[in-house]
Design an enzyme around this catalytic site. Structure first.
Site, PDB file in Angstrom:
ATOM      1  N   ASP A 169     -30.014  10.950  76.461  1.00 45.80           N
ATOM      2  CA  ASP A 169     -30.862   9.780  76.719  1.00 45.80           C
ATOM      3  C   ASP A 169     -31.563   9.317  75.457  1.00 45.80           C
ATOM      4  O   ASP A 169     -32.159  10.145  74.754  1.00 45.80           O
ATOM      5  CB  ASP A 169     -31.963  10.149  77.734  1.00 45.80           C
ATOM      6  CG  ASP A 169     -31.603   9.660  79.125  1.00 45.80           C
ATOM      7  OD1 ASP A 169     -30.534   9.057  79.275  1.00 45.80           O
ATOM      8  OD2 ASP A 169     -32.402   9.894  80.055  1.00 45.80           O
TER       9      ASP A 169
ATOM     10  N   GLU B 106     -18.608  17.486  96.331  1.00 49.82           N
ATOM     11  CA  GLU B 106     -19.806  16.797  96.824  1.00 49.82           C
ATOM     12  C   GLU B 106     -19.978  15.429  96.169  1.00 49.82           C
ATOM     13  O   GLU B 106     -19.901  15.287  94.953  1.00 49.82           O
ATOM     14  CB  GLU B 106     -21.085  17.605  96.528  1.00 49.82           C
ATOM     15  CG  GLU B 106     -22.309  16.839  97.016  1.00 49.82           C
ATOM     16  CD  GLU B 106     -23.664  17.398  96.593  1.00 49.82           C
ATOM     17  OE1 GLU B 106     -24.675  16.770  96.937  1.00 49.82           O
ATOM     18  OE2 GLU B 106     -23.693  18.449  95.928  1.00 49.82           O
TER      19      GLU B 106
ATOM     20  N   ASP C 125     -25.452  15.102  79.057  1.00 49.92           N
ATOM     21  CA  ASP C 125     -26.265  13.911  79.345  1.00 49.92           C
ATOM     22  C   ASP C 125     -27.197  13.696  78.153  1.00 49.92           C
ATOM     23  O   ASP C 125     -27.957  14.598  77.786  1.00 49.92           O
ATOM     24  CB  ASP C 125     -27.070  14.170  80.637  1.00 49.92           C
ATOM     25  CG  ASP C 125     -27.941  12.986  81.037  1.00 49.92           C
ATOM     26  OD1 ASP C 125     -27.834  11.918  80.399  1.00 49.92           O
ATOM     27  OD2 ASP C 125     -28.737  13.135  81.990  1.00 49.92           O
TER      28      ASP C 125
END
Length: 453
Positions: free
Chosen positions: A140, A70, A138
């Site tokens: 941040d 995808e 991930d």
């Protein structure tokens, strides 16, 4: 007699003229993006990565593999196009050039082509499920707002970015040494963080439960909004991974960089935040009294952070109460420096993650790979912007050979690094795995044939 001209001077003047004519106003817009997608985006390398060797002629190749991946495009005005799929690099390139997505996300490889999922849904059996996906992380900088005083939210500077560098060092070392992974891609998110793609075939085939177990292995910081103490290191000894992280990376970084950069003890409020991490109130009070004494002495601004930290350590690590507080110094260091992961991203196969070499719409910066072995040298403020790249293209003139346009821009280093340090070793490993799996399959067929005779 005529004036002698220094050829170097003439070159400098030419260069300045080029820069003036080539300058492109800073910003991010569809026109800039079209040029980037038309001239610079590395479609070939990007697609080769996601094929994992299945685009070759070898009989062991799964020709349907990449077409079940995808891709998600976010167009201008936040229009989302989920479940895009492409069989070839040319198809992907045509679609990106036509749609000009502001953001490209990569999802999992599904059991069937995601763009045809509705047809399979009508057949009644639940065959549309994710079957493969890189192990991803991930991180941040905005999740560190309680321990950085220079910036907040999406802002980042050279005083707080090293927190991201530390996260890369800790995770990369452990993923390689503790889990045995080799093909790891670190990417700057374009604004305030880093993404990690673990691409070994073993990592791509992990179940959600296994992913959650790995994410949990790294989970030390458990800070809820209201919890004062967000790190608890239990047990008589630290886990070897945590001990190594502390001794090799975190302790030095905290004492040599963070203390001063963030002025961690420079105000009553900041001191109170650290005292709250000491579970014994009488010890916390004793430390506070010592710090109050500092205010009456002539300690310079630079020294106050180091002095107060040393006093805190002395108090916590000596005396009768030290036994119960022996982990407290380490817990403070971990609270301020240890990687803060977005756990949900790592736990589930169907999470989307922004593709490398995208442009971040808010900063105009490219999501470039980061070399983990030189991550100390990475400066987010030096990452090329969209307008800078277009200016560089203008300055050198658009070439007839579009394949190598990127070599003439400051994106060249990043694409070369992606290709030589990540992609080539990965594809070599994929080829070897493909051949050995195919040989094993042939051998199995021969064996069953022999048994049936």
């Amino acid at each position: 007699m005529g004036k002698d001209y220094d050829p170097m001077e003439i070159d400098d003047q030419k260069q300045q003229q080029l820069e003036v004519t080539a300058a492109v106003p800073e910003g991010f817009n569809t026109d800039y993006l079209r040029v980037y997608y038309g001239k610079l985006f590395p479609y070939g390398d990007f697609f080769k990565w996601l094929c994992y060797g299945n685009d070759g002629k070898h009989p062991g190749c799964d020709q349907s593999y990449v077409g079940r991946r995808e891709f998600s495009f976010t167009l201008e005005n936040d229009i989302y196009l989920r479940f895009q799929s492409f069989d070839t690099a040319t198809e992907l390139e045509s679609s990106i050039k036509e749609k000009c997505p502001f953001k490209i996300d990569i999802g999992p490889v599904y059991s069937v082509d995601p763009s045809k999922r509705h047809a399979y849904a009508q057949s009644g059996n639940n065959v549309f499920v994710p079957v493969e996906r890189e192990l991803i992380f991930d991180i941040d900088i905005s999740d560190y707002d309680d321990v950085r005083y220079c910036c907040s939210g999406a802002d980042v500077c050279r005083d707080c970015w090293p927190l991201m560098t530390i996260a890369i060092k800790i995770l990369d070392t452990s993923l390689r040494d503790d889990f045995g992974f080799s093909h790891i891609l670190w990417v700057y998110s374009g604004r305030r963080g880093v993404h990690c793609w673990v691409c070994d075939s073993r990592a791509r085939k992990l179940s959600n439960e296994q992913r959650a177990a790995i994410a949990d292995y790294f989970r030390v910081y458990k800070g809820g909004e209201n919890a004062l103490k967000k790190v608890s290191l239990a047990g008589p000894v630290l886990h070897p991974f945590l001990a190594r992280s502390y001794m090799d990376v975190l302790k030095t970084f905290f004492e040599d960089r963070l203390l001063l950069n963030q002025q961690l003890f420079a105000s009553e409020e900041r001191c109170r935040k650290i005292l709250d991490l000491i579970p014994d109130e009488s010890v916390a009070s004793e430390v506070h009294d010592k710090w109050q004494g500092n205010r009456r002495s002539s300690i310079s601004k630079e020294d106050v952070n180091a002095t107060r930290w040393e006093q805190l350590k002395m108090t916590l690590q000596s005396g009768k109460k030290a036994q119960g507080l022996r982990r407290c110094v380490e817990e403070i260091v971990f609270s301020y420096t240890y990687p803060r992961l977005d756990m949900e991203v790592s736990k589930h196969m169907n999470h989307l993650l922004k593709a490398p070499f995208c442009i971040h719409p808010k900063t105009g910066r490219v999501c470039v790979p980061i070399d983990p072995s030189n991550c100390d040298d990475f400066d987010p403020a030096a990452v090329p912007t969209l307008s800078q790249l277009l200016g560089e293209l203008n300055a050198t003139g658009f070439q007839t050979d579009p394949e190598n346009n990127w070599e003439r821009t400051s994106l060249g280093k990043s694409i070369s690094f992606f290709r030589t340090s990540f992609l080539h070793p990965l594809l070599k490993a994929c080829k070897e795995e493909l051949e050995s799996a195919y040989s094993a399959k042939l051998q199995q067929s021969k064996n069953s044939l022999v048994r049936s005779l």
